[in-house]
Design an enzyme around this catalytic site. Structure first.
Site, PDB file in Angstrom:
ATOM      1  N   LYS A   1       0.876  -1.174   0.000  1.00  0.00           N
ATOM      2  CA  LYS A   1       0.000   0.000   0.000  1.00  0.00           C
ATOM      3  C   LYS A   1       0.912   1.223   0.000  1.00  0.00           C
ATOM      4  CE  LYS A   1      -3.201   2.081   3.354  1.00  0.00           C
ATOM      5  NZ  LYS A   1      -4.120   1.734   4.457  1.00  0.00           N
TER       6      LYS A   1
HETATM    7  C1  R5P Z   1      -2.848   5.615   8.054  1.00  0.00           C
HETATM    8  O1  R5P Z   1      -3.503   6.281   8.803  1.00  0.00           O
HETATM    9  C2  R5P Z   1      -3.393   4.420   7.480  1.00  0.00           C
HETATM   10  O2  R5P Z   1      -2.469   3.568   6.931  1.00  0.00           O
HETATM   11  C3  R5P Z   1      -4.501   4.708   6.499  1.00  0.00           C
HETATM   12  O3  R5P Z   1      -5.205   3.531   6.384  1.00  0.00           O
HETATM   13  C4  R5P Z   1      -4.018   5.116   5.120  1.00  0.00           C
HETATM   14  O4  R5P Z   1      -3.308   6.297   5.170  1.00  0.00           O
HETATM   15  C5  R5P Z   1      -5.181   5.187   4.127  1.00  0.00           C
HETATM   16  O5  R5P Z   1      -6.045   6.190   4.424  1.00  0.00           O
HETATM   17  P1  R5P Z   1      -6.091   7.559   3.610  1.00  0.00           P
HETATM   18  O6  R5P Z   1      -6.712   7.217   2.286  1.00  0.00           O
HETATM   19  O7  R5P Z   1      -6.943   8.440   4.436  1.00  0.00           O
HETATM   20  O8  R5P Z   1      -4.693   8.042   3.438  1.00  0.00           O
END
Ligand code: R5P
Length: 293
Positions: free
Chosen positions: A204
């Site tokens: 990710k």
């Molecule tokens: C960090 O807070 C986490 O890994 C989140 O799940 C990630 O950043 C994805 O969320 P966003 O789309 O809000 O960045």
């Protein structure tokens, strides 16, 4: 005529769990990230986690909460696959220590709550790089005994240079320069490859211009996080660009649950990720759903 490849020699739990997270037709996924409270406390849109999540669940291929979020705010009858946040221990109250993350959820607990996989933030290039990569390798090693899917996140903490890359803008809100953009590709490509070499099943990371290079250099499939909340049109555009560049989906949070119309937004994101709609078509779809509701 047959050959040995006509037979599935061994059923794989890992592959089956992966299949649960991805749409069988598109091979893509829309995961909803709602784990931000683990270090942000109570961010806008997640104050009442249950209320935020319930209307969005029918549109997610998987959901990413924390262990506390899951136990307090989700119904055990739900059928959406769970990707559990497995690291933490940091807090925005101490921004300089944002990369100081440790394992917070055991594999036994993941199995108890019936997670299909888990996420680990790794801070490549920052002080706690080796500690956080070790969390990924230790958990992956243990979790693979049971066929759970590991997702490595290229996290940047509060580092001023790296946050600029993931936000897609300079500290003063100005546009990234050509040199910034080159550096962003270089960093995200390096960090994603490092996590894939260390055994994450899925990476990710954050979208940047030239994302094809990041995808090409990574050994594992990539999903993008959304990052800080952007205007709807912009968020749909970078989602579309990421999918076109080869991402297999999103694990998106703020650009969905902080949108003025989260249910319309997640459906518009799905239209891009699963149905190959253009950002323009997805925006029209968003407006249509928004107006109906
Ligand atoms: C960090 O807070 C986490 O890994 C989140 O799940 C990630 O950043 C994805 O969320 P966003 O789309 O809000 O960045």
């Amino acid at each position: 005529m047959r050959n040995v490849f006509d037979y599935q020699i061994e059923y794989s739990g890992l592959q089956n769990r992966m299949a649960q997270m991805f749409d069988p037709k598109s091979g893509h996924t829309v995961m909803l990230a709602v784990d931000h409270g683990y270090f942000q406390g109570a961010p806008a849109g997640l104050i009442n986690l249950r209320e935020t999540v319930e209307p969005l669940l029918p549109y997610c291929d998987a959901v990413s909460p924390t262990i506390g979020g899951l136990k307090t705010s989700f119904n055990s009858n739900m059928r959406t696959p769970i990707i559990l946040r497995a690291t933490g221990g940091n807090s925005m109250r101490m921004p300089d220590e944002l990369d100081d993350e440790i394992i917070t959820v055991s594999v036994e607990e993941m199995l108890r709550v019936n997670a299909v996989g888990f996420t680990v933030s790794c801070y490549v290039g920052l002080d706690c790089q080796s500690q956080t990569i070790q969390s990924l390798t230790d958990l992956t090693d243990e979790a693979h005994k049971y066929g759970l899917v590991s997702i490595g996140i290229t996290a940047v903490g509060a580092d001023p240079v790296l946050t600029k890359f993931v936000k897609g803008e300079r500290e003063d809100g100005g546009e990234l320069t050509a040199d910034d953009k080159k550096e962003a590709i270089k960093y995200l490509k390096h960090a994603s490859r490092v996590l894939s070499e260390n055994g994450a099943d899925i990476i990710k990371t954050y979208y940047c211009d030239g994302f094809e290079e990041v995808v090409e250099a990574c050994l594992a499939p990539i999903v993008i996080a959304g990052g800080t909340k952007r205007p709807t049109k912009e968020a749909l555009e970078f989602t579309s660009n990421a999918i076109k560049a080869g991402a297999v989906g999103v694990d998106m949070g703020r650009n969905i649950f902080q949108n003025e119309h989260p249910v319309a937004m997640i459906q518009a994101v799905r239209a891009i990720v699963h149905d190959n709609k253009s950002p323009k078509e997805a925006l029209e779809f968003y407006e249509e759903i928004k107006n109906k509701s």
